[in-house]
Motif scaffolding. Structure first.
Motif, PDB file in Angstrom:
ATOM      1  N   LYS A   2       0.710  -0.937  -0.394  1.00  0.00           N
ATOM      2  CA  LYS A   2      -0.016   0.315  -0.315  1.00  0.00           C
ATOM      3  C   LYS A   2       0.077   1.059  -0.201  1.00  0.00           C
ATOM      4  CE  LYS A   2      -4.459  -2.238   1.927  1.00  0.00           C
ATOM      5  NZ  LYS A   2      -5.077  -2.676   3.544  1.00  0.00           N
ATOM      6  N   LEU A  21       0.501   0.267  -9.511  1.00  0.00           N
ATOM      7  CA  LEU A  21      -0.240  -0.623  -9.911  1.00  0.00           C
ATOM      8  C   LEU A  21      -0.304  -1.645 -10.913  1.00  0.00           C
ATOM      9  CD1 LEU A  21      -3.103   2.616 -11.028  1.00  0.00           C
ATOM     10  CD2 LEU A  21      -3.043   0.931  -8.885  1.00  0.00           C
ATOM     11  N   ASP A  25       0.610  -3.348  -6.427  1.00  0.00           N
ATOM     12  CA  ASP A  25       0.091  -2.207  -5.425  1.00  0.00           C
ATOM     13  C   ASP A  25      -0.846  -1.774  -5.379  1.00  0.00           C
ATOM     14  OD1 ASP A  25       2.766  -3.529  -4.508  1.00  0.00           O
ATOM     15  OD2 ASP A  25       3.698  -1.091  -5.342  1.00  0.00           O
ATOM     16  N   GLU A  26      -1.347  -1.097  -4.405  1.00  0.00           N
ATOM     17  CA  GLU A  26      -2.987  -0.173  -4.574  1.00  0.00           C
ATOM     18  C   GLU A  26      -2.400   0.979  -3.461  1.00  0.00           C
ATOM     19  OE1 GLU A  26      -6.712  -0.708  -1.422  1.00  0.00           O
ATOM     20  OE2 GLU A  26      -5.134  -2.131  -0.881  1.00  0.00           O
ATOM     21  N   TRP A  28      -2.779   5.115  -2.840  1.00  0.00           N
ATOM     22  CA  TRP A  28      -3.972   6.681  -2.841  1.00  0.00           C
ATOM     23  C   TRP A  28      -2.679   7.772  -3.539  1.00  0.00           C
ATOM     24  CZ3 TRP A  28      -3.843   2.097  -0.425  1.00  0.00           C
ATOM     25  CH2 TRP A  28      -4.957   2.206   0.382  1.00  0.00           C
ATOM     26  N   ARG A  49      -7.372  -0.792  -6.832  1.00  0.00           N
ATOM     27  CA  ARG A  49      -6.496  -0.608  -6.210  1.00  0.00           C
ATOM     28  C   ARG A  49      -5.598   0.969  -6.559  1.00  0.00           C
ATOM     29  NH1 ARG A  49      -3.245  -2.792  -8.322  1.00  0.00           N
ATOM     30  NH2 ARG A  49      -4.198  -3.902  -9.913  1.00  0.00           N
ATOM     31  N   HIS A  51      -6.474   4.801  -5.774  1.00  0.00           N
ATOM     32  CA  HIS A  51      -8.126   6.097  -4.803  1.00  0.00           C
ATOM     33  C   HIS A  51      -7.364   7.266  -4.869  1.00  0.00           C
ATOM     34  CE1 HIS A  51      -8.827   2.076  -2.879  1.00  0.00           C
ATOM     35  NE2 HIS A  51      -7.177   2.147  -2.666  1.00  0.00           N
ATOM     36  N   CYS A  70      -1.121   3.309   4.725  1.00  0.00           N
ATOM     37  CA  CYS A  70       0.178   3.201   3.244  1.00  0.00           C
ATOM     38  C   CYS A  70       1.909   2.400   4.231  1.00  0.00           C
ATOM     39  CB  CYS A  70       0.464   4.122   2.257  1.00  0.00           C
ATOM     40  SG  CYS A  70      -1.195   4.900   2.002  1.00  0.00           S
TER      41      CYS A  70
END
Length: 342
Positions: A2, A21, A25-26, A28, A49, A51, A70
């Motif tokens: 994250k 991505l 991974d995710e 933000w 994933r 944001h 994160c």
């Protein structure tokens, strides 16, 4: 993993978000869109994933809340571009210094690694080329706004290294050298997309100064690949790394090469610095990185030549202008940023 990417709607940031991505991974993203653009990340909106947070890194509450999700932070949010910085020196200093301070302070709460993006601008007017990370810095007077960006980025580096030494916060600093490629605009003084646009529209190509100042224009995908390699290597913590390419060309030579690649009949015109940026502007004659440090640690070397970078940029600008690419333009495929990673 994250990950938080500040400035993730910007030119480099959007390419980094895309790569993260693809890696699984995710992500933000915090970005106030002062120089970033939503269209850079519009194609990512359907990814579960991804944001989008908007906002600004000056908002401590937002940064803290987002960082809580994160494990790793890439800090790119900054005022960028010579033209923007010269016109908005106060906003640039506040964004770059206070923004880095907020990110580092919040990351230190739970010791979350921070990859801090700096700039080759920190070398200032140094003439010991190629620039090594350990070289002295030579800057102009404080009365010249141009040097406020270099100073602000240097303060960011000092902060990151201080947090690493005193707070045991894992930080890695990357100094980018003229990153270029698809999605970059000429709006804030970025020379490659500006020249390409002028050439495709058969407008005069405006070279600032005498054009004998030289630069090394780096493909953004190479920069992202190198950053990912550094983020994964424990030996990078607490260190500063140049990143980019060492293929050097004068700005005049760049204009000539873009004319050749596009088949443009645009004349090259020379614009005094005073006319482009106002009185008292100063520039540096050469800016070339020594890439031996990053090469020795993670095996990084650039994969895209200047001509290939220019072809990729020409294709990108043609799409934006909704015009056909020049006849005979070579085909260049963007290499995966994961070549040499992992």
């Amino acid at each position: 993993m994250k990950v938080l990417v500040t400035g993730g709607a910007g030119f480099i940031g959007s390419h980094l978000v895309e790569a993260l991505l693809k890696k699984g991974d995710e992500v933000w993203v915090i970005d106030d869109l002062s120089t970033g653009r939503l269209e850079n990340i519009a194609h990512l909106e359907g990814n579960p994933r991804f944001h989008w947070c908007g906002g600004t890194v000056l908002d401590k509450k937002l940064v803290a809340e987002t960082m809580a999700h994160c494990e790793l932070v890439y800090h790119l949010a900054a005022a960028v571009g010579v033209s923007y910085v010269v016109k908005h020196p106060l906003k640039s200093l506040i964004t770059n210094i206070r923004g880095a301070e907020v990110v580092l302070e919040e990351a230190s709460v739970e010791r979350k690694k921070v990859i801090l993006f700096s700039s080759s601008e920190v070398y200032g007017k140094g003439n010991c080329v190629p620039f090594k990370e350990s070289d002295d810095r030579v800057l102009g007077p404080t009365a010249v706004s141009r040097w406020s960006y270099a100073t602000g980025k240097a303060v960011d580096e000092f902060l990151a290294l201080a947090y690493c030494r005193e707070k045991d916060l894992p930080t890695v600093i990357v100094r980018c050298f003229n990153s270029c490629g698809p999605r970059q605009t000429g709006e804030y003084g970025m020379v490659v997309p500006r020249f390409v646009t002028q050439a495709l529209l058969e407008e005069p190509i405006s070279v600032y100064g005498d054009g004998q100042q030289s630069r090394c224009f780096s493909y953004v995908g190479d920069v992202v690949r190198g950053v990912l390699l550094l983020a994964d290597h424990p030996g990078a913590v607490g260190e500063v790394f140049n990143i980019g390419t060492d293929e050097e060309i004068t700005v005049e030579g760049l204009a000539i090469r873009i004319k050749e690649i596009t088949g443009s009949c645009s004349p090259i015109v020379y614009v005094p610095y005073e006319e482009a940026y106002g009185s008292g502007f100063e520039d540096m004659k050469r800016r070339v990185p020594d890439l031996s440090k990053i090469g020795a640690l993670v095996g990084y070397s650039p994969s895209i030549s200047l001509d290939e970078l220019l072809v990729l940029t020409v294709n990108d600008v043609c799409q934006k202008l909704d015009v056909a690419p020049p006849r005979g333009l070579p085909v260049v495929e963007s290499p995966s940023v994961f070549v040499g990673c992992g």
